[in-house]
Design a protein around this motif. Structure first.
Motif, mmCIF file in Angstrom:
data_model
loop_
_atom_site.group_PDB
_atom_site.id
_atom_site.type_symbol
_atom_site.label_atom_id
_atom_site.label_comp_id
_atom_site.label_asym_id
_atom_site.label_seq_id
_atom_site.Cartn_x
_atom_site.Cartn_y
_atom_site.Cartn_z
ATOM 1 N N ARG A 150 -26.876 20.099 19.035
ATOM 2 C CA ARG A 150 -25.500 19.689 18.698
ATOM 3 C C ARG A 150 -25.116 20.010 17.251
ATOM 4 N N PRO A 151 -26.045 19.860 16.273
ATOM 5 C CA PRO A 151 -25.659 20.194 14.895
ATOM 6 C C PRO A 151 -25.190 21.648 14.737
ATOM 7 N N ARG A 209 -21.471 22.105 14.702
ATOM 8 C CA ARG A 209 -20.641 21.560 13.620
ATOM 9 C C ARG A 209 -20.243 22.666 12.650
ATOM 10 N N LYS A 210 -20.933 23.796 12.722
ATOM 11 C CA LYS A 210 -20.569 24.902 11.833
ATOM 12 C C LYS A 210 -19.278 25.543 12.319
ATOM 13 N N LYS A 233 -9.297 14.369 20.597
ATOM 14 C CA LYS A 233 -10.245 13.454 19.947
ATOM 15 C C LYS A 233 -10.762 12.404 20.922
ATOM 16 N N ASP A 285 -14.217 20.743 25.491
ATOM 17 C CA ASP A 285 -14.804 20.738 24.148
ATOM 18 C C ASP A 285 -15.702 21.945 23.867
ATOM 19 N N GLN A 291 -10.198 21.958 14.656
ATOM 20 C CA GLN A 291 -11.300 21.271 13.975
ATOM 21 C C GLN A 291 -10.758 19.883 13.634
ATOM 22 N N GLN A 335 -9.115 18.315 10.348
ATOM 23 C CA GLN A 335 -9.188 19.327 9.288
ATOM 24 C C GLN A 335 -8.140 20.420 9.458
#
Length: 198
Positions: free
Chosen positions: A12-13, A16-17, A72, A128, A148, A151
């Motif tokens: 999952r990390p 995030r990029k 969201k 997603d 994002q 953001q």
């Protein structure tokens, strides 16, 4: 729903990029900023309700839009839901749970990319991860836009090196999940899209 791959916690990390250039801000202002860099993409693909809503309200009409009436993790506003229903799009509906890429979603994206008309893919569940097959399957010279949260909007210019980056990412997902009949089916579908190119 058939074959699917899910996103294990261990990878999952990696999601995030940013896969492209982040244009910060909200609403139509963000779309105005990024529109200067859009040029004339081979295919313009928009993923996400809010991003799609602001694109359409700025009179930038994507070739393919992928929405799920959510934002969201909660329901999108009526204004956004209605605003993503644009005339002139052929509608495809697919089931795709959160944190998963189904074979049906890949088929829908592949069919939309091969189509000569504009296509609206409505996802029952969550879109997603829909940007992943979209980035891999879109022809070079295309652009994929996705939101994002809190953001702005990310613009991904599709190049051969970008496709390789996404293939590497999918390989990590599949290795973390373990090879099985589903993962083989997903790879066959993703590789089969090349038959539509050109």
């Amino acid at each position: 729903m058939g074959a699917q791959i899910s996103l294990p916690e261990s990878v999952r990390p990696l999601f995030r990029k940013l896969f492209g250039t982040l244009y910060t801000g909200t609403g139509d202002d963000t779309i105005r900023k990024l529109s200067k860099d859009l040029d004339s993409p081979t295919k313009l693909i928009s993923v996400g309700d809010v991003t799609t809503f602001h694109l359409l309200s700025s009179d930038i009409i994507p070739d393919i839009l992928i929405v799920d009436d959510r934002t969201k993790r909660g329901p999108a506003s009526d204004r956004v839901v209605v605003g993503t229903k644009h005339k002139g799009f052929r509608e495809i509906s697919v089931d795709n749970p959160a944190g998963v890429i189904t074979g049906d979603l890949i088929d829908a994206v592949g069919d939309a990319i091969a189509s000569n008309c504009r296509v609206r893919i409505f996802v029952r569940g969550e879109e997603d991860l829909a940007a992943v097959p979209a980035m891999l399957m879109a022809p070079e010279g295309s652009a994929v836009l996705y939101g994002q949260p809190d953001q702005g909007v990310v613009l991904v210019q599709i190049t051969e090196s970008k496709k390789e980056e996404i293939r590497d990412l999918l390989t990590k997902i599949i290795e973390a999940q373990g090879h099985n009949e589903d993962t083989e089916t997903i790879w066959r579908k993703l590789d089969g899209y090349k038959d539509h190119e050109g």
